[in-house]
Design an enzyme around this catalytic site. Structure first.
Site, PDB file in Angstrom:
ATOM      1  N   LYS A   1      30.961  49.276  34.583  1.00 23.75           N
ATOM      2  CA  LYS A   1      30.387  50.563  34.961  1.00 23.75           C
ATOM      3  C   LYS A   1      29.976  51.331  33.710  1.00 23.75           C
ATOM      4  O   LYS A   1      30.549  51.141  32.627  1.00 23.75           O
ATOM      5  CB  LYS A   1      31.430  51.411  35.703  1.00 23.75           C
ATOM      6  CG  LYS A   1      31.860  50.913  37.065  1.00 23.75           C
ATOM      7  CD  LYS A   1      32.925  51.829  37.652  1.00 23.75           C
ATOM      8  CE  LYS A   1      33.433  51.358  38.993  1.00 23.75           C
ATOM      9  NZ  LYS A   1      32.433  51.485  40.050  1.00 23.75           N
TER      10      LYS A   1
ATOM     11  N   ARG B   1      36.179  44.981  48.467  1.00 25.70           N
ATOM     12  CA  ARG B   1      36.072  44.147  49.665  1.00 25.70           C
ATOM     13  C   ARG B   1      36.748  42.800  49.459  1.00 25.70           C
ATOM     14  O   ARG B   1      37.225  42.189  50.411  1.00 25.70           O
ATOM     15  CB  ARG B   1      34.591  43.968  50.034  1.00 25.70           C
ATOM     16  CG  ARG B   1      33.773  43.145  49.060  1.00 25.70           C
ATOM     17  CD  ARG B   1      32.284  43.358  49.233  1.00 25.70           C
ATOM     18  NE  ARG B   1      31.888  44.701  48.801  1.00 25.70           N
ATOM     19  CZ  ARG B   1      30.646  45.167  48.882  1.00 25.70           C
ATOM     20  NH1 ARG B   1      29.679  44.410  49.377  1.00 25.70           N
ATOM     21  NH2 ARG B   1      30.359  46.380  48.469  1.00 25.70           N
TER      22      ARG B   1
END
Length: 504
Positions: A282, A356
């Site tokens: 990020k 996920r």
């Protein structure tokens, strides 16, 4: 003397003030909160104590209006001291809803808590609230609005030590209402404390230790799988995501199983204690608040504790997948194929779509529990924030009937969700040439693609709902109503309300 916040007391700020239900406003209160309803042209004060009316040199309502009191929701006006310092808060329309009361009390208590200085204050809530739902909302709003996170190493201090709620509610109904409000408020504060704790203090091992500590003295059963047990039992997703960090992952399983309970609710929470994005690193600004990426796990665990405290007659099994997503020579890579719990193979598309992956392991494991309903909660996608903003969570489900159950619980709890679809063409976008499926599809419809991926690990005949709380889980702007800056504890109230509706 209050104890300092140290790694062994990460939820020290979750202690509630003393809360009591009283027939009339106590004259020794430092502040008394009253309501403002009606219209902007004709505002009306609600709940002004007789002692205040008697002490005022003129009509209190007239003074309040002159000082700016209006029914605008959440508008706070502090009046001169009479029997106590009066705080008038806008409640909106005359037809009060629990959420109006919750927000109003939250705004008022934020104002009062900011005036505490070194004192611990006694606050009275006088809003003419005799209905149990409104009394409960007043307590929740006050407790949540008064909350602030104590700096690491500082002594934990409560600005509000005592809350007196003026109400005609009595007997068993009053006792139950107070117990419900306290349990839910405490759970939200616990979730907030965990979310706000820096990631060097709260990581998979210490997070799991916190859960054990929370369960002490209760009938909750807690099981923690470490990295060796995860490897032995085939939890490839959690191990892949946690493999880049020196802090090994954990899977925590908590069970509340009252004797005779029939409906079985499974909760699954994303517990990424810090998310750098892994090898899909990020940008620096996007990484700063990523200690909050375990908000889903915080919500399901804290809610389960409240459900147990209230003795709700529903069987709840909760999973929290805990890992730290870090870049290193042992990190999982884009294009890696991961073998998940149960044998499904997944082509990893983006190492920053790690939530996920860890949740899929827990969802797959949960199917052996034969649940009636599975609800997963996660700060999962920026796409959901783009679609719904920072204050509304996304809801995706196996069917509309299941979605309605969740939406009804959320409305009763005062939390906002918006249902999104999981269309077939989105599911097809997860087809892979090298594995059973890909972890991500295209950038378009990213929140729905994440939900489609998760649903793959839930049985076709199992009712399932996915709550994407990426927006409302963490408030990095100014506080409002009963919502502080930082961790919000979003979804705790909805999950407790859901469990209440599922009782036999």
């Amino acid at each position: 003397m209050p104890s300092p916040r140290v790694p062994s007391t990460l939820t020290a700020g979750a202690v509630l003030p003393v809360i009591e239900l009283v027939a009339k406003a106590p004259q020794d209160a430092d502040f008394t909160v009253v309501g403002v309803t009606g219209t902007a042209e004709n505002p009306t004060l609600v709940g002004v104590p007789a002692a205040v009316e008697k002490a005022a040199p003129a009509k209190v309502g007239q003074i309040a209006v002159e000082l700016g009191a209006r029914p605008e929701a959440g508008k706070v006006t502090v009046l001169p001291r009479y029997a106590s310092q009066l705080v008038a808060v806008g409640l909106g329309s005359d037809e009060l809803s629990p959420e109006q009361v919750r927000r109003g009390c939250g705004a008022a208590l934020r104002e009062v808590a900011g005036r505490a200085d070194e004192r611990e204050l006694h606050v009275a809530l006088s809003l003419d609230t005799d209905e149990s739902e409104l009394v409960r909302a007043a307590i929740e709003g006050a407790v949540l609005g008064a909350y602030t996170y104590t700096k690491v190493g500082s002594q934990v201090k409560r600005p509000i030590a005592r809350i007196s709620v003026v109400t005609g509610l009595g007997g068993a109904s009053a006792k139950q209402t107070l117990a419900e409000a306290q349990a839910v408020s405490r759970a939200v504060l616990v979730a907030r404390e965990w979310i706000n704790t820096p990631a060097n203090l709260l990581y998979p091992q210490t997070f799991a230790d916190e859960v054990r500590e929370l369960a002490k003295g209760t009938k909750l059963d807690v099981e923690v799988l470490d990295e060796k047990q995860l490897a032995k039992e085939g939890y490839g997703g959690i191990l892949a995501v946690g493999g880049g960090s020196e802090r090994a992952p954990r899977l925590v399983r908590v069970e509340h199983k009252p004797r005779g309970a029939k409906n079985h609710l499974v909760l699954v929470g994303k517990g990424i204690t810090f998310d750098t994005g892994g090898l899909n690193l990020k940008p620096a600004d996007g990484m700063y608040t990523m200690k909050c990426d375990m908000s889903g796990a915080a919500a399901v665990l804290a809610a389960t504790a409240a459900i147990a405290e209230l003795g709700l007659d529903v069987w709840v099994t909760t999973y929290a997948s805990m890992a730290e997503n870090m870049p290193s020579g042992t990190s999982y890579r884009p294009s890696d194929v991961i073998t998940m719990y149960g044998g499904t193979t997944v082509e990893n598309v983006n190492s920053d779509a790690e939530g996920r992956i860890v949740m899929a392991d827990a969802l797959a494991r949960s199917q052996a529990d034969k649940p009636d309903l599975v609800v997963d909660v996660a700060t999962l996608t920026g796409a959901c924030m783009v679609a719904l903003g920072n204050r509304i969570a996304g809801l995706m489900s196996s069917d509309d009937a299941t979605a309605d159950v969740l939406l009804d619980a959320a409305e009763a709890a005062g939390e906002e969700f918006w249902q999104l679809p999981v269309p077939e063409h989105i599911r097809k976008g997860l087809e892979s040439k090298v594995a059973d499926l890909k972890s991500s599809g295209s950038r378009m419809g990213g929140a729905m693609a994440a939900a489609a991926f998760l649903q793959h690990f839930v049985g076709e005949d199992t009712a399932w709902a996915h709550l994407d709380i990426a927006g409302p889980a963490f408030n990095d702007e100014g506080p409002y109503d009963y919502v502080p800056t930082g961790g919000t504890g979003h979804s705790v109230r909805t999950l407790v309300e859901l469990a209440r509706t599922l009782q036999d």
